[in-house]
Design a protein around this motif. Structure first.
Motif, PDB file in Angstrom:
ATOM      1  N   TYR A   1     -18.615 -32.948  26.737  1.00 20.69           N
ATOM      2  CA  TYR A   1     -19.878 -32.817  27.468  1.00 20.69           C
ATOM      3  C   TYR A   1     -21.038 -33.168  26.536  1.00 20.69           C
ATOM      4  CZ  TYR A   1     -23.888 -30.420  29.549  1.00 20.69           C
ATOM      5  OH  TYR A   1     -25.125 -30.125  30.043  1.00 20.69           O
TER       6      TYR A   1
ATOM      7  N   ILE B   1     -22.492 -24.775  30.158  1.00 21.75           N
ATOM      8  CA  ILE B   1     -23.125 -25.959  29.579  1.00 21.75           C
ATOM      9  C   ILE B   1     -24.302 -25.603  28.680  1.00 21.75           C
ATOM     10  CG2 ILE B   1     -22.284 -27.539  31.346  1.00 21.75           C
ATOM     11  CD1 ILE B   1     -24.980 -27.399  32.736  1.00 21.75           C
TER      12      ILE B   1
ATOM     13  N   TYR C   1     -15.474 -32.374  35.790  1.00 20.68           N
ATOM     14  CA  TYR C   1     -15.655 -31.606  34.557  1.00 20.68           C
ATOM     15  C   TYR C   1     -14.679 -30.441  34.491  1.00 20.68           C
ATOM     16  CZ  TYR C   1     -18.193 -28.205  37.434  1.00 20.68           C
ATOM     17  OH  TYR C   1     -18.535 -27.291  38.392  1.00 20.68           O
TER      18      TYR C   1
END
Length: 188
Positions: free
Chosen positions: A7, A49, A69
């Motif tokens: 990410y 995140i 994801y």
């Protein structure tokens, strides 16, 4: 071609969009009722995140945009403490059942944390399914194993037999059933 990578901060919009779109495939992120976003993002997306991006991976399209994801918290106690302090207040005006569900998941992840200290969420846009989830799962489990994490758990909706079957095929076992869902885990 499936490309999985760590990410990056510029993936935030696409990851949030995927989180919202995969709740119901016909929803469009920009037109989604903010009531849903104000619940789903604080409960199922933003912590990971924002606090543990190093434990998050995305599948990308040919333009390097995230289309799927897998996000993870590696320590349930740490996650729960931050979730209760920072993210749970964001949903305090939600109906009781929403608050109860969020706290219930916190409790479930915590009670299984001695054997399954990590927990995950995975979502892939409809047009990119068919192997993408497997690649994402392999990436995360390999990552956690290299870090010495001994197990991972998750909660899944009882009305999602495809997801339950996917997790079972990956080696996850049912740890507990509860109204509307079940907790599943895998030792790494």
């Amino acid at each position: 071609m499936i490309n999985v990578r760590p990410y990056r901060t510029n993936d935030k919009y696409n990851v949030q969009r995927i989180c919202l779109q995969t709740v119901k495939d016909d929803l469009v992120f920009e037109g989604l009722n903010r009531i849903h976003a104000d619940y789903l993002l604080p409960v199922y997306c933003n912590y990971y995140i924002e606090h543990e991006p190093h434990n998050c991976f995305v599948c990308t399209d040919e333009y390097d945009n995230a289309v799927g994801y897998i996000i993870c918290a590696e320590n349930a106690a740490k996650w729960c403490k931050i979730f209760i302090k920072k993210y749970f207040p964001q949903i305090r005006r939600r109906k009781f059942s929403d608050r109860f569900t969020a706290l219930g998941e916190c409790f479930i992840h915590f009670i299984f944390s001695s054997q399954y200290p990590a927990h995950l969420h995975i979502n892939v846009l409809k047009d990119y399914r068919g192997g993408t989830g497997t690649v994402l799962m392999q990436q995360l489990l390999g990552h956690l194993k290299a870090k010495g994490i001994k197990g991972v758990n998750l909660c899944v909706d009882a009305n999602n037999p495809k997801a339950i079957s996917f997790y079972e095929k990956k080696g996850f076992k049912t740890l507990m059933k509860f109204p509307g869902g079940r907790a599943m885990g895998i030792k790494i």
